[in-house]
Design a protein around this motif. Structure first.
Motif, PDB file in Angstrom:
ATOM      1  N   PHE A  41       0.821  -1.072   0.026  1.00 36.55           N
ATOM      2  CA  PHE A  41      -0.010  -0.068  -0.092  1.00 36.55           C
ATOM      3  C   PHE A  41       0.893   1.262  -0.155  1.00 36.55           C
ATOM      4  O   PHE A  41       0.492   2.245  -0.361  1.00 36.55           O
ATOM      5  N   SER A  42       1.915   1.142   0.685  1.00 33.35           N
ATOM      6  CA  SER A  42       2.953   2.343   0.839  1.00 33.35           C
ATOM      7  C   SER A  42       3.365   2.804  -0.751  1.00 33.35           C
ATOM      8  O   SER A  42       3.189   3.948  -1.335  1.00 33.35           O
ATOM      9  N   PHE A  43       3.727   1.715  -1.548  1.00 36.26           N
ATOM     10  CA  PHE A  43       4.075   1.939  -3.016  1.00 36.26           C
ATOM     11  C   PHE A  43       2.904   2.226  -3.916  1.00 36.26           C
ATOM     12  O   PHE A  43       3.021   3.136  -4.682  1.00 36.26           O
ATOM     13  N   CYS A  44       2.085   1.404  -4.076  1.00 40.00           N
ATOM     14  CA  CYS A  44       1.023   1.278  -4.789  1.00 40.00           C
ATOM     15  C   CYS A  44       0.031   2.805  -4.729  1.00 40.00           C
ATOM     16  O   CYS A  44      -0.511   3.142  -5.542  1.00 40.00           O
ATOM     17  N   MET A  45      -0.221   3.058  -3.188  1.00 40.67           N
ATOM     18  CA  MET A  45      -0.887   4.188  -3.196  1.00 40.67           C
ATOM     19  C   MET A  45      -0.176   5.462  -3.678  1.00 40.67           C
ATOM     20  O   MET A  45      -0.839   6.180  -4.448  1.00 40.67           O
ATOM     21  N   THR A  46       1.149   5.524  -3.202  1.00 46.41           N
ATOM     22  CA  THR A  46       2.146   6.413  -3.981  1.00 46.41           C
ATOM     23  C   THR A  46       1.733   6.818  -5.602  1.00 46.41           C
ATOM     24  O   THR A  46       1.684   7.578  -6.024  1.00 46.41           O
ATOM     25  N   PHE A  47       2.077   5.447  -6.266  1.00 47.07           N
ATOM     26  CA  PHE A  47       1.847   5.383  -7.545  1.00 47.07           C
ATOM     27  C   PHE A  47       0.341   5.811  -8.034  1.00 47.07           C
ATOM     28  O   PHE A  47       0.370   6.432  -9.064  1.00 47.07           O
ATOM     29  N   TRP A  48      -0.555   5.602  -7.394  1.00 46.64           N
ATOM     30  CA  TRP A  48      -1.980   5.956  -7.767  1.00 46.64           C
ATOM     31  C   TRP A  48      -1.947   7.725  -7.551  1.00 46.64           C
ATOM     32  O   TRP A  48      -2.734   8.294  -8.267  1.00 46.64           O
ATOM     33  N   GLY A  67      -2.952   9.164 -11.006  1.00 49.48           N
ATOM     34  CA  GLY A  67      -3.990   9.504 -11.324  1.00 49.48           C
ATOM     35  C   GLY A  67      -4.839   7.978 -11.619  1.00 49.48           C
ATOM     36  O   GLY A  67      -4.629   6.947 -11.227  1.00 49.48           O
ATOM     37  N   GLY A  68      -5.751   8.231 -12.760  1.00 52.74           N
ATOM     38  CA  GLY A  68      -6.514   6.969 -13.303  1.00 52.74           C
ATOM     39  C   GLY A  68      -5.624   5.906 -13.726  1.00 52.74           C
ATOM     40  O   GLY A  68      -6.029   4.669 -13.575  1.00 52.74           O
ATOM     41  N   LYS A  69      -4.417   6.395 -14.237  1.00 55.68           N
ATOM     42  CA  LYS A  69      -3.457   5.115 -14.649  1.00 55.68           C
ATOM     43  C   LYS A  69      -3.057   4.385 -13.450  1.00 55.68           C
ATOM     44  O   LYS A  69      -2.399   3.460 -13.679  1.00 55.68           O
ATOM     45  N   GLY A  70      -3.012   4.521 -12.352  1.00 52.68           N
ATOM     46  CA  GLY A  70      -2.417   4.077 -11.020  1.00 52.68           C
ATOM     47  C   GLY A  70      -3.544   3.102 -10.409  1.00 52.68           C
ATOM     48  O   GLY A  70      -3.384   2.543  -9.371  1.00 52.68           O
ATOM     49  N   ALA A  71      -4.604   2.910 -11.157  1.00 48.05           N
ATOM     50  CA  ALA A  71      -5.914   2.281 -10.464  1.00 48.05           C
ATOM     51  C   ALA A  71      -5.304   0.681 -10.515  1.00 48.05           C
ATOM     52  O   ALA A  71      -5.715  -0.090  -9.515  1.00 48.05           O
ATOM     53  N   PHE A  72      -4.685   0.147 -11.389  1.00 45.85           N
ATOM     54  CA  PHE A  72      -4.029  -0.830 -11.440  1.00 45.85           C
ATOM     55  C   PHE A  72      -3.213  -1.370 -10.100  1.00 45.85           C
ATOM     56  O   PHE A  72      -3.224  -2.271  -9.565  1.00 45.85           O
TER      57      PHE A  72
END
Length: 194
Positions: A107-114, A118-123
């Motif tokens: 969640f640290s990295f994935c939330m940051t990526f999101w 933006g929308g591209k970070g939903a994955f």
């Protein structure tokens, strides 16, 4: 409620055994995929991607510290060590499983990526959720371990996203690094974006 929700998810592995190999893969090996993704983002040599990786790293370190504090306030062993008839699909040492380090990392990295993409970070959010659920499915975490790890990371990611990119020391340090890097690995003129 925590135990009931654990049983609900963990028992799926007994009903849908055909899915277990995929869930085990997600629970155990997506961390390699995350590490490769971080490396690729860094190696693109795009400033925004590098700031994103720096923010993800800051988020993880800070969230881990908060996670360790939370672990001092409350602790529990893994479900397979505390409950009977758990569908344990991976090996894990018995220790304090609250909150889940795996969940904090993702969640640290994935939330940051999101936040950055933006929308591209939903994955990435979907991936973090899948990893969290997989850790319950394979019997090594309770839902509360996952939920608290996710909340700590999400809150930390928002704070870091608001603060770290604006810090002049971060920009200066990255600039110094990139100058040194360009001496060792010079960019081709047509690939240089400034």
């Amino acid at each position: 409620m925590n135990e009931n929700l654990f049983r609900l998810i963990n028992d799926l592995g007994k009903q849908y055994t055909i899915v277990n190999p995929a869930v085990v893969f997600i629970a155990e090996y997506t961390v390699i995929f995350l590490a490769v993704a971080v490396l690729i983002f860094w190696c693109t040599r795009v400033n925004q991607n590098r700031i994103m990786v720096i923010c993800g790293s800051f988020t993880f370190v800070i969230a881990e510290i908060f996670g360790k504090i939370a672990g001092k306030l409350h602790s529990n062993h893994q479900p397979f060590a505390e409950l009977s008839n758990v569908n344990q699909l991976i090996e894990k040492a018995v220790d304090n499983s609250f909150p889940s380090d795996h969940t904090i990392l993702f969640f640290s990295f994935c939330m940051t990526f999101w936040l950055f993409r933006g929308g591209k970070g939903a994955f990435w959010i979907l991936l973090a959720l899948l990893v969290g659920i997989s850790r319950i499915w394979v019997g090594v975490h309770y839902p509360a371990d996952i939920l608290v790890g996710a909340i700590i990371s999400i809150v930390t990611a928002f704070m870091v996203f608001r603060v770290v990119p604006k810090l002049s020391i971060v920009q200066k340090s990255l600039g110094i690094y990139e100058k040194g890097e360009s001496y060792i690995l010079p960019l081709k003129k047509d690939n240089y974006h400034g």
